[in-house]
Design an enzyme around this catalytic site. Structure first.
Site, PDB file in Angstrom:
ATOM      1  N   VAL A  64       0.816  -1.224   0.000  1.00  0.00           N
ATOM      2  CA  VAL A  64       0.000   0.000   0.000  1.00  0.00           C
ATOM      3  C   VAL A  64       0.849   1.273   0.000  1.00  0.00           C
ATOM      4  N   ASN A  90      -7.215  -1.054   6.050  1.00  0.00           N
ATOM      5  CA  ASN A  90      -6.907  -1.733   7.324  1.00  0.00           C
ATOM      6  C   ASN A  90      -5.419  -2.083   7.498  1.00  0.00           C
ATOM      7  N   SER A 142      -6.580   4.259  15.476  1.00  0.00           N
ATOM      8  CA  SER A 142      -6.193   3.520  16.693  1.00  0.00           C
ATOM      9  C   SER A 142      -6.374   4.437  17.889  1.00  0.00           C
ATOM     10  N   TYR A 155       3.580   5.884  14.902  1.00  0.00           N
ATOM     11  CA  TYR A 155       2.264   5.248  14.738  1.00  0.00           C
ATOM     12  C   TYR A 155       1.141   6.207  15.159  1.00  0.00           C
ATOM     13  N   ALA A 156       1.350   6.912  16.276  1.00  0.00           N
ATOM     14  CA  ALA A 156       0.326   7.857  16.744  1.00  0.00           C
ATOM     15  C   ALA A 156       0.141   8.984  15.728  1.00  0.00           C
ATOM     16  N   ALA A 157       1.246   9.443  15.148  1.00  0.00           N
ATOM     17  CA  ALA A 157       1.154  10.516  14.143  1.00  0.00           C
ATOM     18  C   ALA A 157       0.350  10.039  12.939  1.00  0.00           C
ATOM     19  N   LYS A 159      -1.838   7.529  12.767  1.00  0.00           N
ATOM     20  CA  LYS A 159      -3.235   7.191  13.077  1.00  0.00           C
ATOM     21  C   LYS A 159      -4.067   8.446  13.378  1.00  0.00           C
TER      22      LYS A 159
HETATM   23  N1  CAA Z   1       3.867   2.707  30.497  1.00  0.00           N
HETATM   24  C1  CAA Z   1       4.706   3.125  31.457  1.00  0.00           C
HETATM   25  N2  CAA Z   1       6.029   3.078  31.345  1.00  0.00           N
HETATM   26  C2  CAA Z   1       6.536   2.557  30.228  1.00  0.00           C
HETATM   27  C3  CAA Z   1       5.738   2.104  29.183  1.00  0.00           C
HETATM   28  C4  CAA Z   1       4.335   2.178  29.346  1.00  0.00           C
HETATM   29  N3  CAA Z   1       3.483   1.780  28.413  1.00  0.00           N
HETATM   30  N4  CAA Z   1       6.520   1.677  28.195  1.00  0.00           N
HETATM   31  C5  CAA Z   1       7.781   1.849  28.588  1.00  0.00           C
HETATM   32  N5  CAA Z   1       7.792   2.380  29.821  1.00  0.00           N
HETATM   33  C6  CAA Z   1       8.947   2.725  30.626  1.00  0.00           C
HETATM   34  C7  CAA Z   1       9.732   1.473  31.017  1.00  0.00           C
HETATM   35  O1  CAA Z   1       9.188   0.890  32.184  1.00  0.00           O
HETATM   36  C8  CAA Z   1      11.106   2.042  31.240  1.00  0.00           C
HETATM   37  O2  CAA Z   1      11.141   2.689  32.490  1.00  0.00           O
HETATM   38  P1  CAA Z   1      12.516   2.828  33.297  1.00  0.00           P
HETATM   39  O3  CAA Z   1      13.420   3.687  32.447  1.00  0.00           O
HETATM   40  O4  CAA Z   1      12.087   3.479  34.547  1.00  0.00           O
HETATM   41  O5  CAA Z   1      13.029   1.442  33.478  1.00  0.00           O
HETATM   42  C9  CAA Z   1      11.213   3.114  30.179  1.00  0.00           C
HETATM   43  O6  CAA Z   1       9.853   3.489  29.856  1.00  0.00           O
HETATM   44  C10 CAA Z   1      11.909   2.635  28.922  1.00  0.00           C
HETATM   45  O7  CAA Z   1      11.216   1.473  28.459  1.00  0.00           O
HETATM   46  P2  CAA Z   1      11.952   0.194  27.882  1.00  0.00           P
HETATM   47  O8  CAA Z   1      13.034  -0.256  28.826  1.00  0.00           O
HETATM   48  O9  CAA Z   1      10.925  -0.822  27.487  1.00  0.00           O
HETATM   49  O10 CAA Z   1      12.653   0.842  26.615  1.00  0.00           O
HETATM   50  P3  CAA Z   1      13.099   0.133  25.309  1.00  0.00           P
HETATM   51  O11 CAA Z   1      13.829   1.156  24.542  1.00  0.00           O
HETATM   52  O12 CAA Z   1      13.738  -1.185  25.582  1.00  0.00           O
HETATM   53  O13 CAA Z   1      11.700  -0.234  24.567  1.00  0.00           O
HETATM   54  C11 CAA Z   1       9.582   0.179  23.578  1.00  0.00           C
HETATM   55  C12 CAA Z   1      10.803   0.793  24.266  1.00  0.00           C
HETATM   56  C13 CAA Z   1      10.005  -0.500  22.272  1.00  0.00           C
HETATM   57  C14 CAA Z   1       8.656   1.348  23.271  1.00  0.00           C
HETATM   58  C15 CAA Z   1       8.926  -0.863  24.500  1.00  0.00           C
HETATM   59  O14 CAA Z   1       8.707  -0.301  25.775  1.00  0.00           O
HETATM   60  C16 CAA Z   1       7.608  -1.334  23.932  1.00  0.00           C
HETATM   61  O15 CAA Z   1       7.532  -2.164  23.054  1.00  0.00           O
HETATM   62  N6  CAA Z   1       6.508  -0.778  24.485  1.00  0.00           N
HETATM   63  C17 CAA Z   1       5.173  -1.091  23.995  1.00  0.00           C
HETATM   64  C18 CAA Z   1       4.731  -0.030  23.019  1.00  0.00           C
HETATM   65  C19 CAA Z   1       3.276  -0.236  22.739  1.00  0.00           C
HETATM   66  O16 CAA Z   1       2.418  -0.072  23.611  1.00  0.00           O
HETATM   67  N7  CAA Z   1       2.946  -0.602  21.470  1.00  0.00           N
HETATM   68  C20 CAA Z   1       1.598  -0.873  21.088  1.00  0.00           C
HETATM   69  C21 CAA Z   1       1.648  -1.999  20.035  1.00  0.00           C
HETATM   70  S1  CAA Z   1       0.024  -2.574  19.611  1.00  0.00           S
HETATM   71  C22 CAA Z   1      -0.559  -1.385  18.582  1.00  0.00           C
HETATM   72  O17 CAA Z   1       0.114  -0.493  18.163  1.00  0.00           O
HETATM   73  C23 CAA Z   1      -2.009  -1.501  18.218  1.00  0.00           C
HETATM   74  C24 CAA Z   1      -2.722  -0.265  18.573  1.00  0.00           C
HETATM   75  O18 CAA Z   1      -3.095   0.477  17.673  1.00  0.00           O
HETATM   76  C25 CAA Z   1      -3.009   0.010  19.966  1.00  0.00           C
HETATM   77  P1  NAI Z   2      -1.694  -7.592  11.758  1.00  0.00           P
HETATM   78  O1  NAI Z   2      -0.240  -7.318  11.879  1.00  0.00           O
HETATM   79  O2  NAI Z   2      -2.256  -8.851  12.312  1.00  0.00           O
HETATM   80  O3  NAI Z   2      -2.142  -7.482  10.225  1.00  0.00           O
HETATM   81  C1  NAI Z   2      -1.731  -6.404   9.426  1.00  0.00           C
HETATM   82  C2  NAI Z   2      -1.765  -6.835   7.986  1.00  0.00           C
HETATM   83  O4  NAI Z   2      -1.320  -5.730   7.183  1.00  0.00           O
HETATM   84  C3  NAI Z   2      -0.825  -8.012   7.685  1.00  0.00           C
HETATM   85  O5  NAI Z   2      -1.509  -9.011   6.943  1.00  0.00           O
HETATM   86  C4  NAI Z   2       0.289  -7.378   6.856  1.00  0.00           C
HETATM   87  O6  NAI Z   2       0.882  -8.267   5.914  1.00  0.00           O
HETATM   88  C5  NAI Z   2      -0.461  -6.245   6.172  1.00  0.00           C
HETATM   89  N1  NAI Z   2       0.460  -5.208   5.694  1.00  0.00           N
HETATM   90  C6  NAI Z   2       1.489  -4.632   6.368  1.00  0.00           C
HETATM   91  N2  NAI Z   2       2.137  -3.773   5.588  1.00  0.00           N
HETATM   92  C7  NAI Z   2       1.513  -3.774   4.391  1.00  0.00           C
HETATM   93  C8  NAI Z   2       1.728  -3.080   3.176  1.00  0.00           C
HETATM   94  N3  NAI Z   2       2.730  -2.220   3.029  1.00  0.00           N
HETATM   95  N4  NAI Z   2       0.877  -3.330   2.150  1.00  0.00           N
HETATM   96  C9  NAI Z   2      -0.127  -4.229   2.283  1.00  0.00           C
HETATM   97  N5  NAI Z   2      -0.363  -4.910   3.409  1.00  0.00           N
HETATM   98  C10 NAI Z   2       0.442  -4.690   4.454  1.00  0.00           C
HETATM   99  O7  NAI Z   2      -2.396  -6.309  12.423  1.00  0.00           O
HETATM  100  P2  NAI Z   2      -3.867  -6.089  12.990  1.00  0.00           P
HETATM  101  O8  NAI Z   2      -3.769  -6.030  14.451  1.00  0.00           O
HETATM  102  O9  NAI Z   2      -4.815  -7.010  12.340  1.00  0.00           O
HETATM  103  O10 NAI Z   2      -4.104  -4.580  12.498  1.00  0.00           O
HETATM  104  C11 NAI Z   2      -5.012  -4.209  11.474  1.00  0.00           C
HETATM  105  C12 NAI Z   2      -5.178  -2.710  11.542  1.00  0.00           C
HETATM  106  O11 NAI Z   2      -5.742  -2.338  12.800  1.00  0.00           O
HETATM  107  C13 NAI Z   2      -3.867  -1.926  11.431  1.00  0.00           C
HETATM  108  O12 NAI Z   2      -4.081  -0.748  10.690  1.00  0.00           O
HETATM  109  C14 NAI Z   2      -3.553  -1.582  12.866  1.00  0.00           C
HETATM  110  O13 NAI Z   2      -2.733  -0.448  12.955  1.00  0.00           O
HETATM  111  C15 NAI Z   2      -4.938  -1.344  13.407  1.00  0.00           C
HETATM  112  N6  NAI Z   2      -5.075  -1.435  14.830  1.00  0.00           N
HETATM  113  C16 NAI Z   2      -4.752  -2.605  15.479  1.00  0.00           C
HETATM  114  C17 NAI Z   2      -4.896  -2.669  16.853  1.00  0.00           C
HETATM  115  C18 NAI Z   2      -4.543  -3.877  17.619  1.00  0.00           C
HETATM  116  O14 NAI Z   2      -4.502  -3.775  18.856  1.00  0.00           O
HETATM  117  N7  NAI Z   2      -4.308  -5.039  17.012  1.00  0.00           N
HETATM  118  C19 NAI Z   2      -5.410  -1.527  17.627  1.00  0.00           C
HETATM  119  C20 NAI Z   2      -5.701  -0.365  16.824  1.00  0.00           C
HETATM  120  C21 NAI Z   2      -5.546  -0.334  15.481  1.00  0.00           C
END
Ligand code: CAA
Ligand code: NAI
Length: 247
Positions: A64, A90, A142, A155-157, A159
């Site tokens: 995409v 999506n 998100s 990601y926040a930017a 979304k």
């Molecule tokens: N809340 C509170 N504190 C947090 C935190 C959180 N969510 N995340 C990190 N911290 C803190 C840690 O506890 C740590 O604290 P100390 O310095 O006091 O020890 C500090 O921030 C640094 O954190 P890390 O040691 O984990 O730092 P890192 O560089 O190794 O990793 C990271 C950073 C990659 C961001 C890792 O913390 C991480 O993966 N966090 C999760 C991020 C997240 O929530 N992603 C969502 C994915 S799902 C999604 O994106 C779907 C959607 O739309 C919601």
């Molecule tokens: P997932 O990782 O299970 O699936 C994402 C899909 O997107 C995969 O099949 C991947 O191959 C495809 N994809 C990635 N890059 C691509 C590209 N350049 N072109 C075409 N396809 C590509 O993720 P999930 O959880 O199913 O997420 C779906 C959507 O929902 C995403 O936009 C995600 O940001 C959003 N979302 C997910 C949340 C969660 O907690 N799982 C929360 C909020 C939003």
């Protein structure tokens, strides 16, 4: 009568997680579903599974973030199905890192897929929808795009940008018969969340008033409603499906 009878729906990111659940839901409701995804291997498996259930679907390998690849997909869909009624933007990725450690590449990759990808797909199909006089576009934002999240500058930017584009397109395209809405999923049980540190998942879960993470079907059902005729007078809406983590 099924809710999406005879509609053609492109779902990006359709071969894993939320997108795959949506593909099954849409096919069950009578749509011809285009599984538009980068992941060739899962694409072939998912396509075979849906064909085995008797559904009329096609897998289209697409990046995409590449306009050329997206335009090729649009041409393929029109060659095969002759119309485009629904686009579910999506597809998405994460490249999480704290601001102090995030590389320019991590920042740009997420913007390219999660923000530019939505622009590419929508602009690519929009002339067809305008010619048909009706269309439904659903963009996936998100909770992170609404209330921020540690480690997700990129990601926040992207979304948050998706919400801005949704409202702009609802204003531009309403008079062409096209509805544009956004879904805001909360933390949902897919690979994207499974890759997070376990203690952070538990912390997030504890903040959800409904007491659990989302399931892919929770989000797929919102996509379905916003793609069906039942939502014909809804556009520019940002629908939270997040267990009330944000109110
Ligand atoms: N809340 C509170 N504190 C947090 C935190 C959180 N969510 N995340 C990190 N911290 C803190 C840690 O506890 C740590 O604290 P100390 O310095 O006091 O020890 C500090 O921030 C640094 O954190 P890390 O040691 O984990 O730092 P890192 O560089 O190794 O990793 C990271 C950073 C990659 C961001 C890792 O913390 C991480 O993966 N966090 C999760 C991020 C997240 O929530 N992603 C969502 C994915 S799902 C999604 O994106 C779907 C959607 O739309 C919601
Ligand atoms: P997932 O990782 O299970 O699936 C994402 C899909 O997107 C995969 O099949 C991947 O191959 C495809 N994809 C990635 N890059 C691509 C590209 N350049 N072109 C075409 N396809 C590509 O993720 P999930 O959880 O199913 O997420 C779906 C959507 O929902 C995403 O936009 C995600 O940001 C959003 N979302 C997910 C949340 C969660 O907690 N799982 C929360 C909020 C939003």
């Amino acid at each position: 009568m099924k809710r999406l009878q005879d509609k053609v729906a492109i779902i990006t990111g359709a071969v894993n997680g939320i997108g795959y659940e949506a593909a099954k839901t849409f096919a069950r409701e009578g749509a011809r579903v285009v599984l538009a995804d980068f992941d060739q291997e899962s694409g072939e498996t998912s396509q075979a599974q849906l064909a085995g259930m008797g559904y009329n679907t096609m897998f289209c390998q697409v990046d995409v973030s590449s306009r050329e690849s997206v335009d090729q997909m649009t041409r393929n869909v029109l060659d095969n199905f002759g119309q485009i009624d629904i686009l579910i933007n999506n597809a998405g990725i994460t490249r999480d890192a704290m601001l102090r450690k995030m590389t320019a590449e991590q920042f740009q990759q997420v913007i390219n897929v999660n923000l530019t990808g939505v622009f590419n797909c929508t602009q690519s199909v929009i002339e067809q929808m305008i010619a048909q006089g009706k269309g439904k576009i659903v963009n996936t934002s998100s909770v992170t795009g609404v209330y921020g999240n540690i480690g997700q500058t990129n990601y926040a930017a992207a979304k948050a940008g998706v919400i801005g584009m949704t409202k702009t397109w609802a204003k531009e395209l309403g008079r062409k018969g096209i509805n544009v809405n956004a879904v805001v999923p909360g933390f949902t049980e897919t690979n994207m969340v499974a890759n997070m540190p376990a203690e952070i998942i538990e912390k997030m879960k504890a903040q959800v008033p409904l007491g659990r993470l989302g399931k892919p079907a929770d989000i797929a059902n919102a996509y379905l409603f916003l793609s069906s005729d039942e939502s014909d007078y809804i556009s520019g809406h940002v629908l939270h499906v997040d267990g009330a983590i944000i109110m």
